[in-house]
Design a protein around this motif. Sequence first.
Motif, PDB file in Angstrom:
ATOM      1  N   UNK A 296       0.803  -1.528  -0.063  1.00 45.77           N
ATOM      2  CA  UNK A 296      -0.280   0.181   0.183  1.00 45.77           C
ATOM      3  C   UNK A 296       0.730   1.610   0.272  1.00 45.77           C
ATOM      4  N   UNK A 297       1.717   1.012   0.960  1.00 43.11           N
ATOM      5  CA  UNK A 297       3.286   2.488   0.922  1.00 43.11           C
ATOM      6  C   UNK A 297       3.354   2.946  -0.027  1.00 43.11           C
ATOM      7  N   UNK A 298       3.384   1.534  -1.167  1.00 43.73           N
ATOM      8  CA  UNK A 298       4.424   2.186  -1.889  1.00 43.73           C
ATOM      9  C   UNK A 298       4.375   1.877  -3.241  1.00 43.73           C
ATOM     10  N   UNK A 299       2.438   1.840  -3.410  1.00 40.59           N
ATOM     11  CA  UNK A 299       1.796   1.962  -4.773  1.00 40.59           C
ATOM     12  C   UNK A 299       0.365   3.349  -4.552  1.00 40.59           C
ATOM     13  N   UNK A 300       0.588   3.403  -2.753  1.00 41.81           N
ATOM     14  CA  UNK A 300      -0.504   4.393  -2.969  1.00 41.81           C
ATOM     15  C   UNK A 300      -1.908   4.233  -2.782  1.00 41.81           C
ATOM     16  N   UNK A 324       2.206   1.728  -9.853  1.00 44.40           N
ATOM     17  CA  UNK A 324       4.117   1.402  -9.539  1.00 44.40           C
ATOM     18  C   UNK A 324       4.214   2.480  -8.652  1.00 44.40           C
ATOM     19  N   UNK A 325       6.081   1.648  -8.499  1.00 47.03           N
ATOM     20  CA  UNK A 325       6.247   2.222  -7.706  1.00 47.03           C
ATOM     21  C   UNK A 325       6.793   3.217  -7.028  1.00 47.03           C
ATOM     22  N   UNK A 326       6.988   3.691  -6.008  1.00 46.82           N
ATOM     23  CA  UNK A 326       7.295   5.011  -5.688  1.00 46.82           C
ATOM     24  C   UNK A 326       8.136   5.092  -4.292  1.00 46.82           C
ATOM     25  N   UNK A 327       9.243   4.644  -3.688  1.00 49.09           N
ATOM     26  CA  UNK A 327       9.839   4.738  -2.846  1.00 49.09           C
ATOM     27  C   UNK A 327      10.224   3.518  -2.162  1.00 49.09           C
ATOM     28  N   UNK A 359       7.834  11.403  10.208  1.00 48.70           N
ATOM     29  CA  UNK A 359       7.045  11.554   9.387  1.00 48.70           C
ATOM     30  C   UNK A 359       7.591   9.426   8.741  1.00 48.70           C
ATOM     31  N   UNK A 360       6.256   9.351   8.086  1.00 51.50           N
ATOM     32  CA  UNK A 360       6.948   8.565   7.306  1.00 51.50           C
ATOM     33  C   UNK A 360       6.466   6.999   8.371  1.00 51.50           C
ATOM     34  N   UNK A 361       5.671   7.044   8.942  1.00 53.26           N
ATOM     35  CA  UNK A 361       5.587   6.128  10.030  1.00 53.26           C
ATOM     36  C   UNK A 361       4.347   5.361  10.630  1.00 53.26           C
ATOM     37  N   UNK A 389      12.040   8.135   0.986  1.00 52.89           N
ATOM     38  CA  UNK A 389      12.447   7.471  -0.660  1.00 52.89           C
ATOM     39  C   UNK A 389      13.631   6.168  -0.502  1.00 52.89           C
ATOM     40  N   UNK A 390      14.338   5.757  -0.137  1.00 47.14           N
ATOM     41  CA  UNK A 390      15.174   5.367   0.051  1.00 47.14           C
ATOM     42  C   UNK A 390      14.800   3.755   1.219  1.00 47.14           C
TER      43      UNK A 390
END
Length: 657
Positions: A296-300, A324-327, A359-361, A389-390
């Motif tokens: 879910x987090x890499x595809x939104x 698509x993959x993001x991060x 942030x990001x958790x 991001x990485x």
Amino acid sequence: MITKLLVANRGEIAARVMRTAHAMGIATVAVYSDPDADAPFVALADEAVRLPGASPTDTYLRADLVVAAARATGADAVHPGYGFLSENAGFARDCAAAGLTFVGPTPEAIASMGSKLEAKALMEAAGVPVLPGATLPDGAPLPSDLDFPVLVKAAFGGGGRGMRIVRSAAELRDAVDGARREAASAFGDGTVFLERYVEDPRHVEVQIVGDSRGEVVHLFERECSIQRRYQKIVEESPSPAVDETLRAELGAAAVAAGKAIGYTGAGTVEFVLDRDGAFFFLEVNTRLQVEHPVTELVTGLDLVAVQLRVAEGHALPPEVTGASIAGHAIEVRLYAEDVPAGYLPATGTLHRFDIPELPGIRVDAGVTDGSVVSPHYDPMLAKVIAHGTTRDEAARTLARALARAGIHGVTTNRDLLVGILRDDEFLAGGTDTGYLPRHPELVTPGPDDGERVRAVAAALARQAEHRAGATVLRDLPSGWRNVGGPPQTVAYAVGDRTLEVAYSFRRSGLDVAVDGAAHELRLVSATPELVVLDRDGVRRRYLVHRADAKTFVDGPDGSSGFVDVPRFADPNAVAHAGSLLAPMPGTVVRVLAAGGDSVAAGAALVVLEAMKMEHTVAAPVDGVVTELHVSPGDQVETRQVLAVVEAGASEATGEAS
């Protein structure tokens, strides 16, 4: 349209499904067992129906009770979550017969993957690489023509339940019997499956989604190789071992598998990836997976929302078919368990459960402050997920969130998870299913240099609390004497060890010793909740939380839990020499000896089950069983005496008590 959804599960997945349903305007119904009556997921639901009892077989695995609850509340759909009834074709049929929409694949698709041999035949016909294997229904004889090593696992369900590695024919019978018991307890079916075992592969799985129009797409892969007891504890997407070419091959194989069974909804196709880059089909999990948040987090995407829309008959939308993959995303499973003791399940009351909102958790939790962790269910407390991001960024953020968490009252695997996330081999992407055996220092860490300082912080917070409650001279520290005097002392139990803290407030400052060893510390400030200490010019803040006779201390150098040791010990609390103590609360499933039996060191005497896992208590020495205090079906508590084995005792002295 779905208007009211019953969630046939518990804990964090029940809460997670409900949150998405509410966001879509769908009312929710919870079902709950007696131990779960006050659980967060029950409070989150619009309505809740009690399933009397505690064990899964009496409650969450009772398809008839779940369907009756849906009828009683007017629910028009059922989401099975994962585990329990989620891959039970009979339950899916029962829902359809009752006029309920089952949020998942068709009963036929579930059934086609329920038989591992049939599943492999289907996959092979679809062009998916497979490993040889065979199923063993309850009571079936053991095959005699196996090539070892083989893997024994539950034929129905997953999550590592019932899984065993067998390297010789002599080990096979005990492994199959134990796996059958665990499978029956977890999934209501004791059928097990034998499969050729690939040494230390990577475990890579592909998320697929399909609609009722026949379209199936993949949403890329997840790496799930770091496992304990054959159950995943760290998952991530994308896999650091998969390049674009391999990703396309894995995705194509997963889509072929989904189309071969007419898959609808969200599912997972699991593969093993060997050191040469070849991959082999393991199974299709015909349900949502524990690790779905990383996808879910890499595809939104919200995969539960996708499931619900597919169940309503909608086609897959463009954001799914064109994802698509993001991060990069990494998830860890936070378990209530004692890692150095062999991943023993832990129970108790969570006096505090606080993971910082960085942030990001993302935190998918099934518990909160005050939750009681019982021995009846899976020991997972929460999933903590980071997106960055990485990959390095995600790992660093996740490690910090876990390290700074306040988790008080129940032993967890938090330190192991932080150690993994900061390990060089993990950060280099060098993970496979043999990762943890290669890193015993993460499983059984060495001495904790900060523990003694945290014990001092606990003692000083305690004295600050006492002074705050004093009726006279509250500004004077504890034990103050104009002409000096003996130090104040307090003893704490830490596991099987005891730490004694001695401290005195002098005109020159604080004198403190732990177990007789002096520590050069300067007290900056102390309250019952916060102690600030200076050590060698470095100032550190220690958060202190006291609950009953326990003190929990969280600092930048780690966390500790301390139990007050009474000044005068209870002589009745000391177990008789040779006593075999229960290492955890649980149920006695087998007693393998009788009073008067001669036993050898290492011989299995009692088998306990807790949180769907079995644990064997063995004889510590060669001797005779002189006392036996339990029978199959008994409930036991931690450190309860199960039996007594006396070394060198004669058989004539053995009596069952």
